[in-house]
Design a protein around this motif. Structure first.
Motif, PDB file in Angstrom:
ATOM      1  N   HIS A 195      -1.839  30.133  55.781  1.00 42.03           N
ATOM      2  CA  HIS A 195      -2.496  30.019  54.469  1.00 42.03           C
ATOM      3  C   HIS A 195      -2.566  31.399  53.819  1.00 42.03           C
ATOM      4  O   HIS A 195      -3.072  32.335  54.422  1.00 42.03           O
ATOM      5  CB  HIS A 195      -3.907  29.456  54.646  1.00 42.03           C
ATOM      6  CG  HIS A 195      -3.888  28.013  55.068  1.00 42.03           C
ATOM      7  ND1 HIS A 195      -4.055  27.623  56.367  1.00 42.03           N
ATOM      8  CD2 HIS A 195      -3.700  26.877  54.352  1.00 42.03           C
ATOM      9  CE1 HIS A 195      -3.973  26.299  56.441  1.00 42.03           C
ATOM     10  NE2 HIS A 195      -3.759  25.824  55.241  1.00 42.03           N
ATOM     11  N   ILE A 207      -5.767  22.055  47.075  1.00 43.46           N
ATOM     12  CA  ILE A 207      -4.384  22.387  47.441  1.00 43.46           C
ATOM     13  C   ILE A 207      -3.527  22.188  46.200  1.00 43.46           C
ATOM     14  O   ILE A 207      -2.721  23.024  45.816  1.00 43.46           O
ATOM     15  CB  ILE A 207      -3.891  21.504  48.602  1.00 43.46           C
ATOM     16  CG1 ILE A 207      -4.643  21.861  49.877  1.00 43.46           C
ATOM     17  CG2 ILE A 207      -2.376  21.705  48.803  1.00 43.46           C
ATOM     18  CD1 ILE A 207      -4.244  21.070  51.091  1.00 43.46           C
ATOM     19  N   HIS A 247      -0.560  27.986  48.899  1.00 44.02           N
ATOM     20  CA  HIS A 247      -1.665  27.472  49.731  1.00 44.02           C
ATOM     21  C   HIS A 247      -1.306  27.598  51.215  1.00 44.02           C
ATOM     22  O   HIS A 247      -1.984  28.259  51.978  1.00 44.02           O
ATOM     23  CB  HIS A 247      -1.977  26.019  49.370  1.00 44.02           C
ATOM     24  CG  HIS A 247      -3.037  25.435  50.232  1.00 44.02           C
ATOM     25  ND1 HIS A 247      -4.371  25.589  49.964  1.00 44.02           N
ATOM     26  CD2 HIS A 247      -2.974  24.745  51.404  1.00 44.02           C
ATOM     27  CE1 HIS A 247      -5.086  25.009  50.929  1.00 44.02           C
ATOM     28  NE2 HIS A 247      -4.260  24.483  51.817  1.00 44.02           N
TER      29      HIS A 247
END
Ligand code: TPP
Length: 639
Positions: free
Chosen positions: A44, A180, A297
């Protein structure tokens, strides 16, 4: 890369030795270090880049780890890990024996609560605060939660309770206007309205100007200014109505406003929960991330200069096959609808979205609601396909039982990420759905052994209009046989199939371990053993005729499933022991996930550890069948 400041910082106590004026440079280095790390590890990125300044400011102002800091989800905590004793290990992120990709208590005293599933931080923080109060401990509890995570029911339950308990809990909203994908829901629009209010920019500049004049001590003047701003903006905010002292919105990247506000919060004896609304930018400071649709993301390893992904495979994933197939269903059937809980792209529904935007319902991070809403849709004759990762479906168990199964409503569950998921570790593994679904009356549960089978199971599910059905499939790519003419043929409910007819030994496999079974069979052939291999297809109802056939014609049957105990193997044993009338002479064993949480590593490594790789399966069969240890080391591939 060299890091002039970071080199001197191992813990927040080191950070606190620097002047406020140096924190900007430190933030920049932290940003660079985070980008450099994720380019090598994958993981991430966008979320971490959005909280760089917040991370620095919180650790600078508050006395962590005595003051407790809880990162909701924990996917944004890589910069926090760098500043809290894990800088030298940061490049081990998400790898075997390395740092975890989310937050876990066992990793550091700076991680007071394990997170990975979203929206837990306020509940956990409130629990800590109550405990601290009972112990007369005045440590601060700080929960940082994103606007996406704030869409979950759990977060509201906690806010609601915090308001009445009136505890001095600090909740920081990290509002980057992204989940997201784009965030959804009335709360998201409400937050946007707060931002666009004229006051936001004027207050921001006011705080900035004032703090410029007050570089060292954050004097009363600033406090008064902030009080003033509070009055202006927050008059009637929802958060105030819930009993919070609301502050903001402020710029979460501007240390000049962030630091004095946090300092004020710390110094003040406000005896009620505090809600600080920070505006941030996901992917901040890395152009490829800022410009990409999902703000990086979750990413594979990538080229640092260009941001281009160092792609692992161009084969289609199970999720993509699901998205494509459902889209085709919707082309021909107006009753088909898709429901996701904030995972449009993860579940492949972005493909569905291209042609059927109006038939896709992203309900936010709200798995419970997604399931009950699907139940409601089903009562009106629609054909809802609710796509949720196995691990997140755990949240909606009561809804599955009470709202769907008991009412026999034809909700179709597309259970993605079933089985081991690799680098995201135990918090994301899809281990329990077979066990928790196959015990439910009225349920039909399928697991494809390849991608064509997934398509067939979806066709089967489409036709089941009198009860719930589910199909579970793994993360990533799989075997797809081109131009398979049977793809569109639905399956007969509860019917498995024999793929290889052998003798003495049978493997009854549920799911995608079938490939390892084929490989295991090759090893067994070397010992003149030709195992029967059967694809169970259904975990519920099980194919009792097929099971009888295997039991009657073999000395040994091994069931295999990508899930915990209490699942398919248990159902088979229950049939043998409690339902089947004929005595069973055949030796039956079950292979399922062990009674422990398997650590993050590649899925292949995880399946080796579990003993579900081809070598282990062959070995297990040889050991049990021959009742002696046989060394099959020489068949092992180098892993
Ligand atoms: C219960 C649950 N459902 C889904 C997810 C998958 N998920 C991880 S991060 C995320 C978005 C979170 O958005 P936000 O809180 O705004 O944080 P941001 O990534 O924008 O910083 C989602 C849906 C999850 N972690 N937990």
């Amino acid at each position: 890369m060299t890091y002039k400041y970071l080199e001197k910082i191992n813990f927040p106590s080191d950070l606190r030795k620097f002047n406020i004026s140096e924190l900007k440079n430190i933030s920049e280095e932290l940003r660079k270090k985070t980008i450099e790390t994720v380019s090598k590890t994958g993981g991430h990125l966008g979320a971490g880049l959005g909280v760089i300044e917040l991370t620095v400011a919180i650790h600078y102002v508050f006395n962590t780890p005595r003051d407790r800091l809880i990162w909701d989800v924990g996917h944004q905590a890589y910069p926090h890990k760098i500043l809290t004793g894990r800088k030298n290990k940061i490049e081990t992120l998400r790898q075997k024996d390395g740092l975890y990709g989310f937050v876990r208590r066992s990793e550091s005293e700076y991680d007071p609560f394990g997170t990975a599933h979203s929206s837990t931080s306020i509940s956990a923080g409130l629990g800590m605060k109550v405990a601290k109060d009972i112990n007369n401990d005045d440590a601060n509890i700080i929960c940082v939660i994103g606007d996406g995570a704030l869409s979950a029911g759990l977060a509201y339950e906690a806010l609601n309770n915090a308001g009445v308990l009136n505890k001095r809990l600090i909740v920081i909203l990290n509002d980057n206007e992204m989940s997201i994908d784009r965030p959804v829901g009335a709360m998201s629009s409400y937050l946007t309205k707060l931002l666009s209010s004229k006051q936001y920019s004027s207050i921001r500049s006011m705080i900035k100007n004032i703090s410029k004049r007050l570089p060292k001590k954050f004097s009363k003047t600033l406090y008064r200014a902030e009080e003033y701003s509070k009055g202006l903006v927050s008059g009637g905010t929802l958060f105030e109505e819930l009993g919070f002292y609301y502050l903001g919105p402020i710029d979460g990247h501007n240390l000049d406003s962030l630091l004095p506000v946090l300092e004020n919060i710390k110094k003040n004896n406000i005896d009620k929960p505090i809600f600080l609304h920070c505006i941030t930018k996901k992917g901040k400071g890395y152009t490829p991330a800022e410009e990409s649709e999902d703000k990086f993301h979750g990413v594979n390893k990538f080229d640092l200069k260009t941001g281009e992904s160092i792609s692992i495979s161009n084969k289609k994933t199970y999720s993509e096959i699901f998205g494509e197939t459902l889209s085709k269903f919707a082309d021909n059937d107006e009753k088909v609808l898709a429901i996701t809980a904030a995972m449009t792209s993860g579940t492949g529904l972005n493909i569905f979205n291209k042609n059927h935007k109006e038939k896709l319902f992203d309900v936010g991070i709200a798995e419970q609601h997604a399931v009950t809403m699907s139940a409601g849709l089903a009562t009106e004759g629609f054909k809802p396909f609710v796509a949720i990762y196995s691990t997140f479906l755990q949240r909606a168990y009561d809804q599955i039982v009470h709202d769907v199964a008991i009412q026999k409503l034809p909700v179709r569950f597309a259970i993605d990420r079933a089985g081991k998921v690799g680098a995201d570790g135990p918090t994301h593994a899809g281990s329990f759905d077979i066990a928790f679904l196959s015990t439910l009356p009225n349920f039909i549960l399928m697991a494809p052994s390849n991608q064509n089978e997934l398509i067939r199971m979806m066709h089967t599910s489409l036709l089941i209009n009198d009860r719930p059905s589910a199909f579970r499939y793994p993360r990533g790519t799989g075997i797809f046989y081109e131009n398979n003419i049977k793809d569109k043929d639905p399956l007969e409910i509860g019917k498995g199939k024999i793929i290889n007819e052998g003798n003495d030994i049978a493997i009854l496999n549920l799911g995608t371990r079938i490939q390892s079974c084929f490989e295991a069979a090759k090893i067994l052939n070397q010992y003149n053993i030709n195992p029967t291999i059967a694809d169970a297809r259904f975990a519920k109802p099980i194919d009792t005729k097929l099971i009888d056939l295997l039991l009657d014609n073999h000395k040994f049957v091994l069931t295999i499933e990508e899930g915990s105990s209490g699942g398919f193997g248990s159902t088979v044993l229950n049939y043998i022991h409690n339902i089947r009338i004929k005595p069973t002479v055949c030796n039956v064993k079950n292979l399922f996930f062990p009674d422990k949480f398997i650590e993050h590593q590649s899925p292949e490594q995880q399946y080796i550890e579990i003993g579900m790789d081809s070598d282990s399966i062959a070995k297990k069969i040889l050991n049990i069948f021959d009742n002696k240890l046989i060394n099959i080391q020489h068949f092992s591939k180098k892993k």
